[in-house]
Design an enzyme around this catalytic site. Structure first.
Site, PDB file in Angstrom:
ATOM      1  CE  LYS A  31       7.266  20.403  22.572  1.00 22.01           C
ATOM      2  NZ  LYS A  31       7.811  20.756  21.280  1.00 22.01           N
ATOM      3  CE1 TYR A  59       7.455  26.360  20.649  1.00 26.33           C
ATOM      4  CE2 TYR A  59       5.052  25.692  20.876  1.00 26.33           C
ATOM      5  CZ  TYR A  59       6.333  24.960  21.057  1.00 26.33           C
ATOM      6  OH  TYR A  59       6.726  23.966  22.192  1.00 26.33           O
ATOM      7  CG  PHE A  69       8.068  24.175  11.672  1.00 26.64           C
ATOM      8  CD1 PHE A  69       6.867  24.471  13.560  1.00 26.64           C
ATOM      9  CD2 PHE A  69       9.145  24.654  11.259  1.00 26.64           C
ATOM     10  CE1 PHE A  69       8.419  25.232  13.662  1.00 26.64           C
ATOM     11  CE2 PHE A  69       9.843  25.836  11.710  1.00 26.64           C
ATOM     12  CZ  PHE A  69       9.758  26.069  13.287  1.00 26.64           C
ATOM     13  NE  ARG A  79      17.242  23.261  23.840  1.00 20.96           N
ATOM     14  CZ  ARG A  79      16.001  23.509  22.507  1.00 20.96           C
ATOM     15  NH1 ARG A  79      15.109  24.005  23.149  1.00 20.96           N
ATOM     16  NH2 ARG A  79      16.640  23.421  21.291  1.00 20.96           N
ATOM     17  CB  THR A  81      14.398  19.932  17.148  1.00 21.34           C
ATOM     18  OG1 THR A  81      14.514  20.911  17.956  1.00 21.34           O
ATOM     19  CG2 THR A  81      13.380  20.458  16.991  1.00 21.34           C
ATOM     20  NE  ARG A 112      12.804  17.663  22.146  1.00 24.87           N
ATOM     21  CZ  ARG A 112      12.976  18.753  21.627  1.00 24.87           C
ATOM     22  NH1 ARG A 112      14.416  19.203  21.254  1.00 24.87           N
ATOM     23  NH2 ARG A 112      11.539  19.924  21.877  1.00 24.87           N
ATOM     24  CG  ASN A 150       9.989  17.571  19.956  1.00 17.70           C
ATOM     25  OD1 ASN A 150       8.891  18.713  20.528  1.00 17.70           O
ATOM     26  ND2 ASN A 150      10.734  18.652  19.488  1.00 17.70           N
ATOM     27  CG  HIS A 206       9.233  24.113  25.499  1.00 21.32           C
ATOM     28  ND1 HIS A 206       9.702  24.902  24.171  1.00 21.32           N
ATOM     29  CD2 HIS A 206       9.304  25.372  25.875  1.00 21.32           C
ATOM     30  CE1 HIS A 206      10.184  26.327  24.254  1.00 21.32           C
ATOM     31  NE2 HIS A 206      10.266  26.497  26.330  1.00 21.32           N
ATOM     32  CD  GLU A 217      10.195  29.450  26.212  1.00 19.24           C
ATOM     33  OE1 GLU A 217      10.158  30.188  25.413  1.00 19.24           O
ATOM     34  OE2 GLU A 217      11.266  28.534  26.922  1.00 19.24           O
TER      35      GLU A 217
HETATM   36  N1  UDP Z   1       9.523  22.303  14.675  1.00 21.21           N
HETATM   37  C1  UDP Z   1       9.046  21.129  14.160  1.00 21.21           C
HETATM   38  N2  UDP Z   1       9.209  21.178  12.739  1.00 21.21           N
HETATM   39  C2  UDP Z   1      10.644  22.038  12.650  1.00 21.21           C
HETATM   40  C3  UDP Z   1      11.225  22.873  13.466  1.00 21.21           C
HETATM   41  C4  UDP Z   1      10.119  22.750  15.232  1.00 21.21           C
HETATM   42  O1  UDP Z   1       8.093  20.965  13.762  1.00 21.21           O
HETATM   43  O2  UDP Z   1      11.206  22.108  11.046  1.00 21.21           O
HETATM   44  C5  UDP Z   1       8.462  22.317  16.109  1.00 21.21           C
HETATM   45  C6  UDP Z   1       9.034  20.936  17.147  1.00 21.21           C
HETATM   46  O3  UDP Z   1       8.179  20.738  18.330  1.00 21.21           O
HETATM   47  C7  UDP Z   1       9.867  22.301  18.195  1.00 21.21           C
HETATM   48  C8  UDP Z   1       8.971  23.447  18.027  1.00 21.21           C
HETATM   49  O4  UDP Z   1       8.016  23.365  17.006  1.00 21.21           O
HETATM   50  O5  UDP Z   1       9.572  21.547  19.380  1.00 21.21           O
HETATM   51  C9  UDP Z   1      10.162  24.827  18.245  1.00 21.21           C
HETATM   52  O6  UDP Z   1      10.524  24.416  17.594  1.00 21.21           O
HETATM   53  P1  UDP Z   1      12.286  24.470  17.403  1.00 21.21           P
HETATM   54  O7  UDP Z   1      13.018  24.696  16.742  1.00 21.21           O
HETATM   55  O8  UDP Z   1      11.955  26.016  18.746  1.00 21.21           O
HETATM   56  O9  UDP Z   1      13.047  23.243  18.707  1.00 21.21           O
HETATM   57  P2  UDP Z   1      12.959  23.669  20.160  1.00 21.21           P
HETATM   58  O10 UDP Z   1      13.875  24.481  20.250  1.00 21.21           O
HETATM   59  O11 UDP Z   1      11.261  23.048  20.573  1.00 21.21           O
HETATM   60  O12 UDP Z   1      14.764  22.175  19.846  1.00 21.21           O
HETATM   61 MG    MG Z   2      12.535  26.354  20.773  1.00 23.54          MG
END
Ligand code: UDP
Ligand code: MG
Length: 139
Positions: free
Chosen positions: A11, A51, A59, A87, A93, A104, A114, A117, A128
């Site tokens: 990112k 997204y 968010f 993951r 996250t 992370r 974070n 992705h 994706e």
């Molecule tokens: N995000 C955020 N606030 C939140 C949840 C998600 O800013 O409460 C952002 C964060 O950058 C995250 C992305 O949105 O990586 C996608 O969210 P997701 O729940 O899919 O998390 P990920 O799969 O990336 O762990």
């Molecule tokens: Mg996600």
């Protein structure tokens, strides 16, 4: 276990902090094969489309703004059990909740910024990877 593809994106915070090499080294040490990698700057339209599943969440606007705020590095990865293993490698996250030693936990500043992705299912891994790479770019 099946060989899977998953999409990583380094990112804009990762690129701004010059951590691309360190993060890619961790990905390679974990056994992932890089099939495709490019650097680009997402438009707000492209970030919003990527997204789209989060559209309407509180968010979302901030996420789109952040993801289009600078260069990022999409990477198509392949490995046995790639989706779940990636993951695990990146952690939760929110870096505050991420396990010790995860990317992370090591490098991220906040739940929003974070570092990386990772696709969340085998099906989304395929979708994706195809979002950023044509088949001829995957070698
Ligand atoms: N995000 C955020 N606030 C939140 C949840 C998600 O800013 O409460 C952002 C964060 O950058 C995250 C992305 O949105 O990586 C996608 O969210 P997701 O729940 O899919 O998390 P990920 O799969 O990336 O762990
Ligand atoms: Mg996600």
């Amino acid at each position: 276990m099946a060989v899977e593809r998953t999409l990583a994106i380094l990112k804009p915070d990762c690129v701004r902090k010059n951590l691309q090499g360190e993060v890619i080294a961790r990905i390679q040490k974990a056994g992932f094969k890089i099939l495709g990698m490019k650097q680009m700057r997402l438009t707000t339209e492209t970030a919003g489309a990527f997204y789209a599943v989060h559209r309407g969440r509180p968010f979302y606007d901030e996420l789109v703004k952040f993801m289009s705020s600078g260069r990022c590095v999409p990477i198509a990865l392949e490995k046995e059990n790639a989706v779940a293993d990636f993951r695990t490698l990146i952690g939760a996250t929110d870096p505050k909740e991420a396990a010790e030693g995860t990317i992370r936990k090591l490098y991220a500043d906040s739940k929003g910024e974070n570092i990386v992705h990772g696709s969340d299912s085998v099906e989304n891994g395929k979708i994706e990877v195809a979002f950023f790479f044509s088949e001829s770019e995957l070698v």
